[in-house]
Design a protein around this motif. Sequence first.
Motif, short mmCIF file in Angstrom:
data_model
loop_
_atom_site.label_atom_id
_atom_site.label_comp_id
_atom_site.label_asym_id
_atom_site.label_seq_id
_atom_site.Cartn_x
_atom_site.Cartn_y
_atom_site.Cartn_z
N ARG A 16 -7.10 -5.87 32.56
CA ARG A 16 -8.02 -5.58 31.24
C ARG A 16 -7.54 -4.52 30.59
N GLN A 49 -4.15 -4.99 29.05
CA GLN A 49 -4.30 -6.00 27.80
C GLN A 49 -4.77 -5.05 26.73
N LYS A 50 -5.56 -4.16 27.04
CA LYS A 50 -5.99 -3.16 25.76
C LYS A 50 -4.78 -2.54 25.30
N LYS A 53 -2.77 -4.38 23.21
CA LYS A 53 -3.57 -4.81 22.05
C LYS A 53 -3.45 -3.76 20.94
N ASP A 54 -3.21 -2.40 21.49
CA ASP A 54 -3.39 -1.22 20.82
C ASP A 54 -2.03 -0.81 20.12
#
Length: 234
Positions: free
Chosen positions: A19, A22-23, A26-27
């Motif tokens: 997680r 993934q963040k 995404k950033d």
Amino acid sequence: MLPDIPKLIQLQERDQRIRALQKDLKDVPTLQARAKMQLAGDQAAVEAANLGMKEIEVKIKNIQLDVQTRQTSIKRLQDQQFETRKNDEFAALGHEIKRYQDDVTKLEDGELEQMEALEIAKTKLKDAQAKLAETQKRVNEELKNLDERAEGVKKRLEDLAVERATLAAPIDPDALDLYTRIFTKKGDAAIVPMENAQCGGCHMKVVVGVIQSLKQSVSLTQCESCGRILYMVE
């Protein structure tokens, strides 16, 4: 402690890392956009300097055209003056020629001022372009690092997905399903320790029935307040 508890704890550690990665991934687009925004001010400065230089060039061109027009008029008046035989007409034409010559002098003085301004504008544009080039170099490096970072994160996510599948395989399907639903909902942790009769997730006091259920280790025990799976720290 139930056999599935250590397995779920290991699985959760992988899920939390997944997680977080993934963040990070995404950033990346946001960070890329932020990096590119550093160019905006320098690009605007170059455009403004370039526009200022062009405006001065237009002024110089207009002055030169005005000078040319007046010099043409002077030539025409001089021809008329040469042809006339009347003193008063000769004198009048001389006054007109003098007026145009004064205009030319003023225009040429103005042209010199604009030429000086043009040199200053060129220097300003050169400085702005140099600053933009420096910023562009730094931004390109940042974008390159972000691309490499994104590729690294993707590779690590692929590896973690394989690790997760291996860890999830031996877990009881019902336990795995419960854990997955809670983790998806909570986002941080689905299985937490009970310490000092408190839930490690919501930090609420755990009722006696829950503590007894944990000690008996017959089935997975959930916090009555937040629903997370609890385990006792041995």
